[in-house]
Design a protein around this motif. Structure first.
Motif, short mmCIF file in Angstrom:
data_model
loop_
_atom_site.label_atom_id
_atom_site.label_comp_id
_atom_site.label_asym_id
_atom_site.label_seq_id
_atom_site.Cartn_x
_atom_site.Cartn_y
_atom_site.Cartn_z
N PHE A 1 0.88 -1.18 0.00
CA PHE A 1 0.00 0.00 0.00
C PHE A 1 0.91 1.23 0.00
N GLN A 2 0.85 1.99 -1.08
CA GLN A 2 1.73 3.16 -1.16
C GLN A 2 0.88 4.43 -1.22
N ARG A 3 0.91 5.20 -0.12
CA ARG A 3 0.15 6.46 -0.09
C ARG A 3 0.95 7.54 -0.83
N VAL A 4 0.27 8.26 -1.71
CA VAL A 4 0.91 9.28 -2.54
C VAL A 4 0.15 10.59 -2.33
N PRO A 5 0.81 11.65 -1.86
CA PRO A 5 0.08 12.90 -1.67
C PRO A 5 -0.22 13.56 -3.02
N VAL A 6 -1.32 14.30 -3.09
CA VAL A 6 -1.60 15.10 -4.30
C VAL A 6 -1.55 16.58 -3.95
N VAL B 1 -1.78 3.66 -3.94
CA VAL B 1 -1.52 2.65 -4.97
C VAL B 1 -1.44 1.30 -4.25
N ILE B 2 -2.23 0.34 -4.72
CA ILE B 2 -2.22 -1.00 -4.11
C ILE B 2 -1.71 -1.97 -5.15
N ARG B 3 -0.59 -2.60 -4.83
CA ARG B 3 0.06 -3.47 -5.81
C ARG B 3 0.10 -4.92 -5.29
N PHE B 4 -0.38 -5.82 -6.13
CA PHE B 4 -0.43 -7.24 -5.77
C PHE B 4 0.73 -7.95 -6.47
N LYS B 5 1.53 -8.65 -5.67
CA LYS B 5 2.67 -9.36 -6.26
C LYS B 5 2.17 -10.41 -7.25
N LYS C 1 -10.40 5.96 1.03
CA LYS C 1 -10.98 4.61 0.86
C LYS C 1 -10.02 3.50 1.30
N MET C 2 -8.90 3.89 1.93
CA MET C 2 -7.89 2.87 2.26
C MET C 2 -8.44 1.83 3.25
N LEU D 1 -12.08 -4.96 2.24
CA LEU D 1 -12.53 -5.78 1.11
C LEU D 1 -11.46 -6.79 0.69
N ILE D 2 -10.21 -6.36 0.75
CA ILE D 2 -9.12 -7.25 0.30
C ILE D 2 -8.80 -8.30 1.36
N PHE D 3 -8.70 -7.86 2.62
CA PHE D 3 -8.16 -8.78 3.64
C PHE D 3 -9.20 -9.70 4.26
N THR D 4 -10.47 -9.27 4.35
CA THR D 4 -11.46 -10.12 5.04
C THR D 4 -11.51 -11.52 4.41
N PRO D 5 -11.66 -11.65 3.08
CA PRO D 5 -11.69 -13.03 2.54
C PRO D 5 -10.36 -13.75 2.69
#
Ligand SMILES: Nc1ncnc2c1ncn2[C@@H]1O[C@H](COP(=O)(O)OP(=O)(O)OP(=O)(O)O)[C@@H](O)[C@H]1O
Ligand SMILES: O=C(CO)[C@H](O)[C@H](O)COP(=O)(O)O
Length: 290
Positions: free
Chosen positions: A206-211, A232-236, A267-268, A274-278
């Protein structure tokens, strides 16, 4: 990796936001009825505050200017690996606390800058949750990455990471901007060599990027807010990740690469749920069947 006693490892630099992410996991654990034992990376520092200062001075005098809490040698990573292995095999293990400040001193009954005694994990947990600096280290001596079933990197872009660290250390640990800046500089060598390599081992970053403009992080008056940032959320390994579902559920999100989505900063928490619960459900149900 342990089907029977799974381990989740959240890794990030100091100030990256791993404690904040732990809060989201605690909510998921509570809601899903999962019993987790938690360990903090700082518990595995090698030295208490006074001994760390002495060790730093000793190394500085001998010409080593690279030593810091980020260095492998400043931490008992062999002990952390032993705990990961033991938990994976038996569901047991031990941890302690590094006491940072007066609040923690009151909570743990030990003075700031010292460790509490080691204490055994409570029996009967569903999983082990690690949060700290070194949860996915692979070097010549240890391989922590191979013990963890789910590895998460928390990595704001570096100006933002520094802003978060400066603000947190000033507000809750009583340090000056100058003192925190010195620490950031002193840790830079180990940041590059010991911290960042882990983010190729992690499953999801999880990469937070300021605007907003953060070009001089040392004078920033506040941390950019959720509305002033994207993540930015990146999945290996994107196989099995339901991107259409995620982009539909997370308003304002989009895919920037085949394995990455971008979401609004606010929305983080939702994205993590949503990603981790399952994923957590799967780890726990597999462990009950193993
Ligand atoms: N998503 C976020 N949005 C806004 N502020 C954040 C976010 N994540 C973290 N912060 C802020 O950044 C600072 C550092 O966060 P946090 O304490 O979670 O870092 P950490 O990685 O646990 O640091 P350490 O390991 O040194 O304790 C805090 O002030 C926190 O409120
Ligand atoms: O955040 C840190 C590492 O993650 C701290 O800097 C480390 O735990 C040492 O703390 P202190 O400077 O308070 O003795």
């Amino acid at each position: 990796m342990s089907k029977k006693h799974p381990i989740i490892s959240v890794t990030g630099s100091s100030g990256a936001g791993t404690s904040t992410v732990k809060g989201t996991f605690d909510q998921i654990f509570r809601r899903e009825g999962v019993t987790a034992v938690s360990i903090e990376g700082d518990a595995f520092h090698r030295y208490n505050r006074a001994d760390m200062k002495a060790e730093l001075e000793r190394r500085y005098a001998s010409g080593d200017h690279t030593f810091s809490h980020f260095s492998y040698e400043a931490n008992v990573l062999d002990e952390l690996e032993r705990v990961f292995r033991e938990y994976g095999e038996t569901g047991g293990g031990r941890t302690r606390h590094y006491v940072h400040d007066e609040d923690e001193a009151a909570r743990y009954g030990a003075p700031p800058g010292t460790f509490t005694d080691w204490a055994a994990f409570e029996d009967g947990s569903d999983l082990l949750f690690y949060e700290g600096l070194h949860g996915a280290v692979v070097n010549g001596e240890v391989n922590l990455a191979k013990h963890a079933d789910l590895k998460i990197g928390v990595v704001p872009v570096v100006n933002l990471e520094w802003i978060q660290k400066i603000h947190r250390d000033k507000a809750s640990r009583g340090y000056t901007t100058e003192a925190v800046t010195d620490v950031i500089l002193r840790r830079m060598h180990a940041y590059v060599h010991c911290i960042t390599p882990q983010f190729t081992e992690t499953d999801i970053n999880f990469q937070r990027v300021p605007v907003v403009d953060t070009s001089n992080p040392f004078i920033a008056r506040w941390i950019p807010t959720a509305d002033e940032s994207l993540v930015v959320i990146r999945f290996k390994n994107p196989r099995g990740i339901d991107f259409p579902y995620l982009t539909q559920m997370i308003e304002g999100s989009w895919m920037s690469r085949a394995n990455s989505i971008v979401i609004p900063g606010g929305k983080m928490d939702l994205a993590m749920q949503l990603i981790f619960t399952p994923m957590i459900e799967r780890l726990v149900s597999q462990s009950k069947r193993a």
